[in-house]
Scaffold this motif. Sequence first.
Motif, PDB file in Angstrom:
ATOM      1  N   GLN A 135       0.835  -1.210   0.000  1.00 58.72           N
ATOM      2  CA  GLN A 135       0.000   0.000   0.000  1.00 58.72           C
ATOM      3  C   GLN A 135       0.866   1.255   0.000  1.00 58.72           C
ATOM      4  O   GLN A 135       0.516   2.254  -0.631  1.00 58.72           O
ATOM      5  N   LEU A 136       1.984   1.201   0.698  1.00 62.32           N
ATOM      6  CA  LEU A 136       2.905   2.336   0.677  1.00 62.32           C
ATOM      7  C   LEU A 136       3.445   2.557  -0.730  1.00 62.32           C
ATOM      8  O   LEU A 136       3.550   3.696  -1.206  1.00 62.32           O
ATOM      9  N   ARG A 137       3.774   1.484  -1.411  1.00 63.49           N
ATOM     10  CA  ARG A 137       4.267   1.600  -2.786  1.00 63.49           C
ATOM     11  C   ARG A 137       3.224   2.252  -3.683  1.00 63.49           C
ATOM     12  O   ARG A 137       3.558   3.069  -4.545  1.00 63.49           O
ATOM     13  N   GLU A 138       1.970   1.902  -3.496  1.00 63.10           N
ATOM     14  CA  GLU A 138       0.909   2.510  -4.302  1.00 63.10           C
ATOM     15  C   GLU A 138       0.825   4.013  -4.054  1.00 63.10           C
ATOM     16  O   GLU A 138       0.621   4.794  -4.984  1.00 63.10           O
ATOM     17  N   GLU A 139       0.988   4.408  -2.809  1.00 66.37           N
ATOM     18  CA  GLU A 139       0.939   5.841  -2.505  1.00 66.37           C
ATOM     19  C   GLU A 139       2.083   6.574  -3.183  1.00 66.37           C
ATOM     20  O   GLU A 139       1.897   7.665  -3.727  1.00 66.37           O
ATOM     21  N   ILE A 140       3.263   5.998  -3.145  1.00 67.35           N
ATOM     22  CA  ILE A 140       4.414   6.620  -3.808  1.00 67.35           C
ATOM     23  C   ILE A 140       4.145   6.742  -5.305  1.00 67.35           C
ATOM     24  O   ILE A 140       4.438   7.755  -5.933  1.00 67.35           O
ATOM     25  N   ALA A 141       3.537   5.704  -5.881  1.00 67.32           N
ATOM     26  CA  ALA A 141       3.253   5.699  -7.320  1.00 67.32           C
ATOM     27  C   ALA A 141       2.310   6.819  -7.708  1.00 67.32           C
ATOM     28  O   ALA A 141       2.377   7.344  -8.829  1.00 67.32           O
ATOM     29  N   ASN A 142       1.433   7.217  -6.809  1.00 65.96           N
ATOM     30  CA  ASN A 142       0.447   8.253  -7.115  1.00 65.96           C
ATOM     31  C   ASN A 142       0.966   9.660  -6.878  1.00 65.96           C
ATOM     32  O   ASN A 142       0.237  10.626  -7.071  1.00 65.96           O
ATOM     33  N   ASN A 143       2.220   9.791  -6.466  1.00 65.47           N
ATOM     34  CA  ASN A 143       2.825  11.105  -6.270  1.00 65.47           C
ATOM     35  C   ASN A 143       3.886  11.326  -7.322  1.00 65.47           C
ATOM     36  O   ASN A 143       4.818  10.535  -7.448  1.00 65.47           O
ATOM     37  N   ASP A 174      12.288   5.398  -4.396  1.00 60.54           N
ATOM     38  CA  ASP A 174      12.699   5.390  -5.802  1.00 60.54           C
ATOM     39  C   ASP A 174      11.450   5.497  -6.668  1.00 60.54           C
ATOM     40  O   ASP A 174      10.659   4.551  -6.752  1.00 60.54           O
ATOM     41  N   LYS A 175      11.268   6.642  -7.299  1.00 62.50           N
ATOM     42  CA  LYS A 175      10.066   6.866  -8.098  1.00 62.50           C
ATOM     43  C   LYS A 175      10.005   5.933  -9.311  1.00 62.50           C
ATOM     44  O   LYS A 175       8.929   5.542  -9.747  1.00 62.50           O
ATOM     45  N   SER A 176      11.151   5.553  -9.842  1.00 64.08           N
ATOM     46  CA  SER A 176      11.142   4.723 -11.048  1.00 64.08           C
ATOM     47  C   SER A 176      10.565   3.336 -10.776  1.00 64.08           C
ATOM     48  O   SER A 176       9.998   2.705 -11.663  1.00 64.08           O
ATOM     49  N   THR A 177      10.715   2.857  -9.532  1.00 64.83           N
ATOM     50  CA  THR A 177      10.189   1.532  -9.193  1.00 64.83           C
ATOM     51  C   THR A 177       9.088   1.598  -8.142  1.00 64.83           C
ATOM     52  O   THR A 177       8.543   0.567  -7.765  1.00 64.83           O
ATOM     53  N   ASN A 178       8.780   2.813  -7.672  1.00 63.41           N
ATOM     54  CA  ASN A 178       7.783   2.999  -6.596  1.00 63.41           C
ATOM     55  C   ASN A 178       8.132   2.141  -5.382  1.00 63.41           C
ATOM     56  O   ASN A 178       7.280   1.504  -4.784  1.00 63.41           O
ATOM     57  N   GLU A 555       9.814  19.901  -5.068  1.00 66.95           N
ATOM     58  CA  GLU A 555      10.168  18.561  -4.591  1.00 66.95           C
ATOM     59  C   GLU A 555       9.874  17.595  -5.715  1.00 66.95           C
ATOM     60  O   GLU A 555       8.724  17.305  -6.024  1.00 66.95           O
ATOM     61  N   GLU A 556      10.936  17.121  -6.363  1.00 65.52           N
ATOM     62  CA  GLU A 556      10.792  16.302  -7.554  1.00 65.52           C
ATOM     63  C   GLU A 556      11.393  14.928  -7.312  1.00 65.52           C
ATOM     64  O   GLU A 556      11.853  14.613  -6.212  1.00 65.52           O
ATOM     65  N   TYR A 557      11.380  14.105  -8.358  1.00 65.21           N
ATOM     66  CA  TYR A 557      11.833  12.725  -8.210  1.00 65.21           C
ATOM     67  C   TYR A 557      13.295  12.660  -7.761  1.00 65.21           C
ATOM     68  O   TYR A 557      13.721  11.693  -7.135  1.00 65.21           O
TER      69      TYR A 557
END
Length: 589
Positions: A135-143, A174-178, A555-557
């Motif tokens: 679920q944490l990974r999903e949140e990162i993916a949505n940002n 890591d935004k590339s892999t969420n 605040e970017e990737y």
Amino acid sequence: MKNKKHKYLMPFALAAGLIAILILITGLYHKQTPTQDSQIATAYRTASDDLKQAILSEISQDAYNILKNNQCAVFLSYSNGNYLPTVRHAVGKNISNAWDDIDNQIEQAIQDSEFQVKYLKCDIVSETNETSFEQLREEIANNYSGRCHYGIAFDKKFDIALLEQECNHYRIFDKSTNNVLLSKTNAYLAAQTGQELESMPSNITTFKCESWLYEIESGEITKLSSQDANYGIRDFELNKNNLATIIATSGYYLRNNIDEYGKFVYAFWPQDRDSATNYSTVRHIDALLALEQYYELTSDSLTQDAIRRGIEFLFDYILKFDNASYVRCTDEDESPDEIRMGGAGLLLTVLSEYERLFGDNRYQDLLNSIANGIIKQTQPNGHTTHVLNLDLTTKRDYWTEYYDGEIIIGLCNAYNITGNQDYLDTAMRITEYCLNNNYATTGDHWFVNATNELTKILPNEVKYYHAGLLAVARQAETINQSTEDPTKLEQLMGAFEIYNRAIENHIAIPDEFDITLVLSQIQTQSESLLNNYMFPEKAMYSPCISDIIGAFYTEEYDGWKIRIDMIQHHLSGYYKLYCNYELIQKLCT
């Protein structure tokens, strides 16, 4: 808890080894005499006790006993203002019990150093949520920025836990892999506490905190917001004095980051102390506009020379053809071998404002030559070629709607300085082309402010009022969908000035335009943009806090980034709000 006073300082992932070195440097590991050790420890203990007593005067000892076994978790972050902060936490039966445990840890850490605590921040866990790693990974993916809005405890006992600021500012995501990077997490943990995770747990606890910052030199203790919109920063009333502070500190950052040759530090990543090697001349001109607004507010005696150096830095990028000149543009992503007419429009405004502010016409020949270049590239129907090759052949007939607005504003400013009717006629012709080709339906900030400039010069021309107002009205439902884009505030402030001028000149307001909605959006945008401002409570998680306090960042990737054009957009929007503050307050009451 009320602030004792408002005082702001003027400006003001990594491999495991790098993070460890930076945090170890924080200790300034020079052995001191026992007397000095005692003085440092006593100073820390005094500051710690002051902060604890201030907090406990507002809340009870067990107000946040929400963890297992009716315990609470407390974090203390401390910094001397020059290096990465040290963060310690503990769990206890009440606030004082946990706090005393942390004090013992910190005092031991500073005994062998000359570390003078300048900032002390307390976070008390006030809300927890057990969730899965997925679920944490999903949140990162949505940002877009790949950031998390919570602290993370990697076990139920809170033995290993990181504040939100630690997670985000040291880029363990890591935004590339969420994903949360185990290597970066362990590198940071090893440098801070010597702990290590064998693997990422399948279940974690996310948490939020009630937080306070103690700025020890000023004696100011500030309760930070726990509301979602401004979580983790101070409640900051946007009155006129505080608006002036924002403009002054961000303008100071620009003035302080232009070198003797007139070149800015284009972009800066404070977590790495890393500066961009590429450069954008168009954004350089943007930053000069902001410096001029900064000077108009502060009359800072060093700013005129900084602006002059910045203008003359551009001389190497000016291409002259007979009586017409053009701006050769470099960009961080694009080929440098081109002429961008938007840059010419921006430079016209910089040169015009320089002469208006300082009464110095040394650049008027260049101003006229740049204006002539724009006129030569404008067709009879008002269409302007946006991007040229260096031999003036067309490279891109159209590039972005921003350029037309930038050109119109520049020509209007040049007309105000010189009185040359050709400049105004060309601005009007370009505007007609924009209106005939529905450029205004998107209502970008440059076009709205272009129509604003035209209404100043031609106060009876109804179409210019309506063009700017309708451009904003037709975006009314979508403007607040983005609350981190500073150009929205610039756009809204342009519309407000048009509206106010229309009322003064008895111009009918289009039915679609709702001033009540616009005032509400100005409030929302101006308050939300404070999240991009480097308050001390944010800057203290950087290794160079004193260099970045008062700047604006994104605040970017790839982490925090302070870039000169983002400072310009924030500063300009707040500057317009400052200039119109009394009028807005009058309409809101």
